[in-house]
Design an enzyme around this catalytic site. Structure first.
Site, PDB file in Angstrom:
ATOM      1  N   ASP A 165      36.224 -65.718  41.104  1.00 24.84           N
ATOM      2  CA  ASP A 165      35.305 -66.372  40.149  1.00 24.84           C
ATOM      3  C   ASP A 165      34.819 -67.761  40.573  1.00 24.84           C
ATOM      4  O   ASP A 165      34.770 -68.680  39.734  1.00 24.84           O
ATOM      5  CB  ASP A 165      35.974 -66.459  38.761  1.00 24.84           C
ATOM      6  CG  ASP A 165      36.257 -65.091  38.156  1.00 24.84           C
ATOM      7  OD1 ASP A 165      36.010 -64.075  38.830  1.00 24.84           O
ATOM      8  OD2 ASP A 165      36.744 -65.050  37.012  1.00 24.84           O
TER       9      ASP A 165
ATOM     10  N   ASP B 264      33.226 -62.991  37.283  1.00 24.87           N
ATOM     11  CA  ASP B 264      33.306 -62.799  35.842  1.00 24.87           C
ATOM     12  C   ASP B 264      31.891 -62.383  35.421  1.00 24.87           C
ATOM     13  O   ASP B 264      30.911 -63.032  35.819  1.00 24.87           O
ATOM     14  CB  ASP B 264      33.707 -64.141  35.215  1.00 24.87           C
ATOM     15  CG  ASP B 264      34.508 -64.008  33.944  1.00 24.87           C
ATOM     16  OD1 ASP B 264      35.322 -63.068  33.830  1.00 24.87           O
ATOM     17  OD2 ASP B 264      34.334 -64.862  33.042  1.00 24.87           O
TER      18      ASP B 264
ATOM     19  N   HIS C 103      30.023 -60.993  32.163  1.00 31.14           N
ATOM     20  CA  HIS C 103      30.042 -60.607  30.753  1.00 31.14           C
ATOM     21  C   HIS C 103      28.681 -60.165  30.225  1.00 31.14           C
ATOM     22  O   HIS C 103      27.645 -60.645  30.686  1.00 31.14           O
ATOM     23  CB  HIS C 103      30.532 -61.778  29.900  1.00 31.14           C
ATOM     24  CG  HIS C 103      31.933 -62.223  30.210  1.00 31.14           C
ATOM     25  ND1 HIS C 103      32.989 -61.351  30.308  1.00 31.14           N
ATOM     26  CD2 HIS C 103      32.450 -63.460  30.446  1.00 31.14           C
ATOM     27  CE1 HIS C 103      34.095 -62.031  30.585  1.00 31.14           C
ATOM     28  NE2 HIS C 103      33.793 -63.306  30.681  1.00 31.14           N
TER      29      HIS C 103
ATOM     30  N   HIS D 279      29.573 -61.125  24.256  1.00 30.39           N
ATOM     31  CA  HIS D 279      30.860 -60.569  24.685  1.00 30.39           C
ATOM     32  C   HIS D 279      32.000 -60.974  23.730  1.00 30.39           C
ATOM     33  O   HIS D 279      31.968 -62.061  23.139  1.00 30.39           O
ATOM     34  CB  HIS D 279      31.173 -61.063  26.105  1.00 30.39           C
ATOM     35  CG  HIS D 279      32.342 -60.386  26.733  1.00 30.39           C
ATOM     36  ND1 HIS D 279      33.593 -60.958  26.812  1.00 30.39           N
ATOM     37  CD2 HIS D 279      32.444 -59.152  27.292  1.00 30.39           C
ATOM     38  CE1 HIS D 279      34.407 -60.106  27.413  1.00 30.39           C
ATOM     39  NE2 HIS D 279      33.737 -59.010  27.719  1.00 30.39           N
TER      40      HIS D 279
ATOM     41  N   HIS E  13      29.576 -67.695  28.674  1.00 29.61           N
ATOM     42  CA  HIS E  13      29.644 -68.013  30.104  1.00 29.61           C
ATOM     43  C   HIS E  13      29.457 -66.763  30.940  1.00 29.61           C
ATOM     44  O   HIS E  13      29.744 -65.649  30.488  1.00 29.61           O
ATOM     45  CB  HIS E  13      30.988 -68.687  30.449  1.00 29.61           C
ATOM     46  CG  HIS E  13      32.163 -67.772  30.282  1.00 29.61           C
ATOM     47  ND1 HIS E  13      32.737 -67.507  29.055  1.00 29.61           N
ATOM     48  CD2 HIS E  13      32.864 -67.044  31.184  1.00 29.61           C
ATOM     49  CE1 HIS E  13      33.738 -66.662  29.215  1.00 29.61           C
ATOM     50  NE2 HIS E  13      33.837 -66.349  30.502  1.00 29.61           N
TER      51      HIS E  13
ATOM     52  N   LYS F  30      33.971 -58.057  36.768  1.00 30.34           N
ATOM     53  CA  LYS F  30      34.954 -57.753  35.720  1.00 30.34           C
ATOM     54  C   LYS F  30      34.547 -58.419  34.419  1.00 30.34           C
ATOM     55  O   LYS F  30      33.807 -59.410  34.440  1.00 30.34           O
ATOM     56  CB  LYS F  30      36.340 -58.239  36.163  1.00 30.34           C
ATOM     57  CG  LYS F  30      36.350 -59.722  36.428  1.00 30.34           C
ATOM     58  CD  LYS F  30      37.668 -60.195  36.982  1.00 30.34           C
ATOM     59  CE  LYS F  30      37.628 -61.683  37.215  1.00 30.34           C
ATOM     60  NZ  LYS F  30      37.347 -62.485  35.997  1.00 30.34           N
TER      61      LYS F  30
ATOM     62  N   CYS G  80      42.093 -66.499  35.398  1.00 29.73           N
ATOM     63  CA  CYS G  80      41.777 -65.343  36.248  1.00 29.73           C
ATOM     64  C   CYS G  80      42.585 -65.314  37.548  1.00 29.73           C
ATOM     65  O   CYS G  80      42.947 -64.224  38.020  1.00 29.73           O
ATOM     66  CB  CYS G  80      40.282 -65.282  36.494  1.00 29.73           C
ATOM     67  SG  CYS G  80      39.405 -64.874  34.954  1.00 29.73           S
TER      68      CYS G  80
HETATM   69  C1  VGL Z   1      38.011 -67.312  33.291  1.00 25.17           C
HETATM   70  C2  VGL Z   1      38.097 -68.000  31.111  1.00 25.17           C
HETATM   71  C3  VGL Z   1      37.182 -67.052  30.746  1.00 25.17           C
HETATM   72  C4  VGL Z   1      38.483 -67.493  34.705  1.00 25.17           C
HETATM   73  C5  VGL Z   1      37.090 -66.345  32.954  1.00 25.17           C
HETATM   74  O1  VGL Z   1      37.750 -67.111  35.636  1.00 25.17           O
HETATM   75  O2  VGL Z   1      39.590 -68.031  34.872  1.00 25.17           O
HETATM   76  N1  VGL Z   1      38.515 -68.118  32.370  1.00 25.17           N
HETATM   77  N2  VGL Z   1      36.669 -66.231  31.681  1.00 25.17           N
HETATM   78 ZN    ZN Z   2      35.125 -64.911  31.195  1.00 28.82          ZN
END
Ligand code: VGL
Ligand code: ZN
Length: 244
Positions: A48, A86, A88, A92, A121, A146, A191
């Site tokens: 990410d 990430d 979404h 979401h 996000h 994901k 993540c």
């Molecule tokens: C993440 C919060 C929400 C991450 C992803 O990549 O750590 N954290 N979505």
């Molecule tokens: Zn996320």
């Protein structure tokens, strides 16, 4: 590294390592060698490193952009590199905006357990969800996305938040004969941690390279994540072990 005296270098020639990270000395000239050399059946998993998680993004992680040069350098030592995003939907289930009266960083109970609610996000196809521009991983073999099921989050790159729904990454790595993974990226306590713990539970020898990650640290989540990772058998290491 400073100079090594003749005596010291002789000692190194005779006696092997005299300091951590010091590999060998050849003809009195100090040669640095990595203490960890990733093998052909190791993969670097870059989690990410997207615009949303660096300063200027929708869910910025403090100093998140600082992982980029470290990851670029590390990647040159790996035969296998996998990247995650990430990814979404609009509205979401992990977005606070999807619930009446909820604010970001509060929680709600969903079918699979407690869900932290985030600002909107990493919406699919937006610039916010793109990989950070400075990330240079042309050799990356796979980009795994994901969190694309609207009703379920997925911090882990292996299994969604119900701990059951696979993303396909496990099968990919197994079929490729990968035995060991090194996890880097954003965010350490979400993540990265979930990905590393699932990797360890799935049978990979797993390490997180701490200085190639940055955390969100929500109510002590960073320390808790390191503790949980240690319990799961995840090794905590620094990039210098590979880069020096
Ligand atoms: C993440 C919060 C929400 C991450 C992803 O990549 O750590 N954290 N979505
Ligand atoms: Zn996320």
């Amino acid at each position: 590294m400073g100079k090594v005296s003749r005596r010291q270098s002789l000692k190194m020639l005779m006696g092997g390592l005299t300091a951590v990270g010091l590999g060998s000395s050849v003809l009195g000239r100090q040669v640095l060698a990595a203490t960890v050399v990733p093998s052909e059946n190791s993969a670097l998993i870059v989690v990410d490193v997207q615009n949303c998680f660096v300063p200027g993004g929708t869910l910025p992680v403090k100093d998140g952009d600082q992982v980029v040069p470290v990851i670029n350098a590390l990647s040159k030592h790996f035969a296998n590199v996998v990247v995650t995003q990430d990814w979404h939907t609009q509205g979401h289930a992990s977005f606070a905006s999807a619930y009446d009266g909820k604010k970001p960083f509060e929680t709600t109970e969903l079918s699979y357990g407690t869900q932290v609610l985030w600002p909107d996000h990493c919406v699919q196809g937006t610039d916010d969800a793109s990989l950070v521009k400075g990330l240079e991983l042309p050799q990356a073999e796979l980009i795994i996305r994901k969190g694309f099921h609207k009703d379920m989050d997925s911090y882990s790159a292996f299994f969604e938040a119900d701990h059951k729904t696979p993303t396909g990454l496990l099968g990919y790595l197994q079929e490729r004969g990968i035995k060991q993974v090194y996890v880097v990226g954003l965010a350490t306590d979400f993540c990265v941690a979930w990905t590393a713990m699932d990797a360890a539970r799935s049978g990979f020898k797993t390490a997180v390279i701490e200085d190639a990650c940055r955390g969100i640290d929500l109510n002590g989540s960073l320390a808790a994540a390191w503790e949980a990772m240690a319990k799961a058998g995840v090794e905590r290491m620094q990039s210098g072990a590979i880069l020096s």
